[in-house]
Enzyme design. Structure first.
Site, PDB file in Angstrom:
ATOM      1  N   ARG A 123      -1.988  -6.499  -8.744  1.00  0.00           N
ATOM      2  CA  ARG A 123      -0.818  -7.321  -8.444  1.00  0.00           C
ATOM      3  C   ARG A 123      -0.712  -8.501  -9.391  1.00  0.00           C
ATOM      4  O   ARG A 123       0.360  -8.969  -9.704  1.00  0.00           O
ATOM      5  CB  ARG A 123      -0.893  -7.848  -7.004  1.00  0.00           C
ATOM      6  CG  ARG A 123      -0.751  -6.788  -5.958  1.00  0.00           C
ATOM      7  CD  ARG A 123      -1.261  -7.266  -4.640  1.00  0.00           C
ATOM      8  NE  ARG A 123      -2.655  -7.682  -4.759  1.00  0.00           N
ATOM      9  CZ  ARG A 123      -3.411  -8.067  -3.758  1.00  0.00           C
ATOM     10  NH1 ARG A 123      -2.913  -8.125  -2.553  1.00  0.00           N
ATOM     11  NH2 ARG A 123      -4.674  -8.411  -3.949  1.00  0.00           N
ATOM     12  N   HIS A 131       0.841  -1.207   0.000  1.00  0.00           N
ATOM     13  CA  HIS A 131       0.000   0.000   0.000  1.00  0.00           C
ATOM     14  C   HIS A 131       0.874   1.254   0.000  1.00  0.00           C
ATOM     15  O   HIS A 131       0.618   2.208  -0.734  1.00  0.00           O
ATOM     16  CB  HIS A 131      -0.898   0.027   1.246  1.00  0.00           C
ATOM     17  CG  HIS A 131      -1.911  -1.084   1.305  1.00  0.00           C
ATOM     18  ND1 HIS A 131      -2.045  -1.921   2.375  1.00  0.00           N
ATOM     19  CD2 HIS A 131      -2.851  -1.480   0.402  1.00  0.00           C
ATOM     20  CE1 HIS A 131      -3.026  -2.784   2.149  1.00  0.00           C
ATOM     21  NE2 HIS A 131      -3.534  -2.538   0.953  1.00  0.00           N
ATOM     22  N   LYS A 152     -16.057  -7.086   4.734  1.00  0.00           N
ATOM     23  CA  LYS A 152     -15.046  -7.975   5.328  1.00  0.00           C
ATOM     24  C   LYS A 152     -14.938  -7.703   6.829  1.00  0.00           C
ATOM     25  O   LYS A 152     -14.944  -6.552   7.257  1.00  0.00           O
ATOM     26  CB  LYS A 152     -13.671  -7.692   4.711  1.00  0.00           C
ATOM     27  CG  LYS A 152     -13.564  -7.987   3.231  1.00  0.00           C
ATOM     28  CD  LYS A 152     -12.157  -7.636   2.767  1.00  0.00           C
ATOM     29  CE  LYS A 152     -12.013  -7.697   1.260  1.00  0.00           C
ATOM     30  NZ  LYS A 152     -10.736  -7.132   0.797  1.00  0.00           N
ATOM     31  N   SER A 155      -2.876  -7.875   2.618  1.00  0.00           N
ATOM     32  CA  SER A 155      -3.147  -7.736   4.059  1.00  0.00           C
ATOM     33  C   SER A 155      -3.537  -9.080   4.664  1.00  0.00           C
ATOM     34  O   SER A 155      -3.144  -9.392   5.790  1.00  0.00           O
ATOM     35  CB  SER A 155      -4.288  -6.740   4.281  1.00  0.00           C
ATOM     36  OG  SER A 155      -3.917  -5.460   3.853  1.00  0.00           O
TER      37      SER A 155
HETATM   38  O1  PNS Z   1      -8.745  -3.171  -0.053  1.00  0.00           O
HETATM   39  P1  PNS Z   1     -10.020  -3.670  -0.656  1.00  0.00           P
HETATM   40  O2  PNS Z   1     -10.808  -4.430   0.376  1.00  0.00           O
HETATM   41  O3  PNS Z   1      -9.799  -4.444  -1.920  1.00  0.00           O
HETATM   42  O4  PNS Z   1     -10.879  -2.359  -1.035  1.00  0.00           O
HETATM   43  C1  PNS Z   1     -12.165  -2.470  -1.575  1.00  0.00           C
HETATM   44  C2  PNS Z   1     -12.880  -1.118  -1.479  1.00  0.00           C
HETATM   45  C3  PNS Z   1     -12.939  -0.664  -0.032  1.00  0.00           C
HETATM   46  C4  PNS Z   1     -12.128  -0.091  -2.280  1.00  0.00           C
HETATM   47  C5  PNS Z   1     -14.315  -1.275  -2.074  1.00  0.00           C
HETATM   48  O5  PNS Z   1     -14.968  -2.323  -1.424  1.00  0.00           O
HETATM   49  C6  PNS Z   1     -15.144  -0.005  -1.905  1.00  0.00           C
HETATM   50  O6  PNS Z   1     -14.954   0.948  -2.618  1.00  0.00           O
HETATM   51  N1  PNS Z   1     -16.053   0.008  -0.908  1.00  0.00           N
HETATM   52  C7  PNS Z   1     -16.895   1.155  -0.622  1.00  0.00           C
HETATM   53  C8  PNS Z   1     -18.361   0.876  -0.966  1.00  0.00           C
HETATM   54  C9  PNS Z   1     -18.576   0.990  -2.464  1.00  0.00           C
HETATM   55  O7  PNS Z   1     -18.444   2.040  -3.053  1.00  0.00           O
HETATM   56  N2  PNS Z   1     -18.936  -0.149  -3.073  1.00  0.00           N
HETATM   57  C10 PNS Z   1     -19.136  -0.231  -4.511  1.00  0.00           C
HETATM   58  C11 PNS Z   1     -17.821  -0.391  -5.236  1.00  0.00           C
HETATM   59  S1  PNS Z   1     -18.065  -0.521  -6.930  1.00  0.00           S
END
Ligand code: PNS
Length: 159
Positions: free
Chosen positions: A91, A18, A42, A129
């Site tokens: 990745r 990150h 999660k 993570s």
């Molecule tokens: O680190 P991650 O868990 O891969 O991040 C995922 C994240 C937090 C970026 C994604 O789940 C997100 O944007 N969540 C916020 C809610 C949202 O906007 N959901 C629709 C995404 S298209």
């Protein structure tokens, strides 16, 4: 016009991967908001406040980076902050499908919102993570994988 981007994620916990993406983003954005998603489905090891504190320590030397929580949709957070760019890391090919869907959905929800994908440093491409959590919980050495503040927080969590 200054370019403001959001680097969103769960950051549970933040890794050197990150951190690498945050610093890479600063080569082409003026200001970066690291957005810690509070509404992630999660289950998490670290609270949102703990993750914000760790990220703030990690980027303390970068005055163009802010760390903020967001509670709802990323698209709405982008509107509120005035960011028109989302930065995400890729990745491996396995990341692609989810990232592709998310980028398209975010642009449907907010037509001006573009996503750029960055590839981390080669030696960090295997890192996630969840792997850090697993290795740490089995008492493996994560000192190369996370900032010392995160390593300490993991040790405290596992005590
Ligand atoms: O680190 P991650 O868990 O891969 O991040 C995922 C994240 C937090 C970026 C994604 O789940 C997100 O944007 N969540 C916020 C809610 C949202 O906007 N959901 C629709 C995404 S298209």
């Amino acid at each position: 016009m200054s370019q403001v981007a959001i680097y969103p994620g769960s950051f549970d916990p933040p890794t050197r991967g990150h951190e690498d993406l945050i610093r890479r983003s600063l080569h082409f954005v003026d200001r970066l908001i690291v957005g810690v998603a509070a509404s992630s489905p999660k289950s998490s090891w670290f609270s949102v406040d703990e993750r914000i504190e760790l990220l703030t320590t990690i980027v303390a030397d970068e005055d163009r980076v802010a760390v903020e929580r967001f509670d709802g949709l990323l698209a709405d957070f982008a509107r509120t902050t005035g960011a028109n760019l989302v930065v995400r890391g890729l990745r491996a090919v396995s990341d692609f499908e989810y990232e592709f869907q998310m980028a398209l959905m975010n642009r449907k929800l907010h037509s001006g919102l573009e996503t750029v994908f960055l590839v981390p440093a080669l030696h960090l491409t295997f890192l996630s993570s969840s792997l850090v959590r697993e290795v740490a919980s089995l008492r493996g050495d994560v000192s190369d994988l996370v900032h010392p503040a995160v390593q300490k927080a993991l040790e405290q969590k596992l005590r």
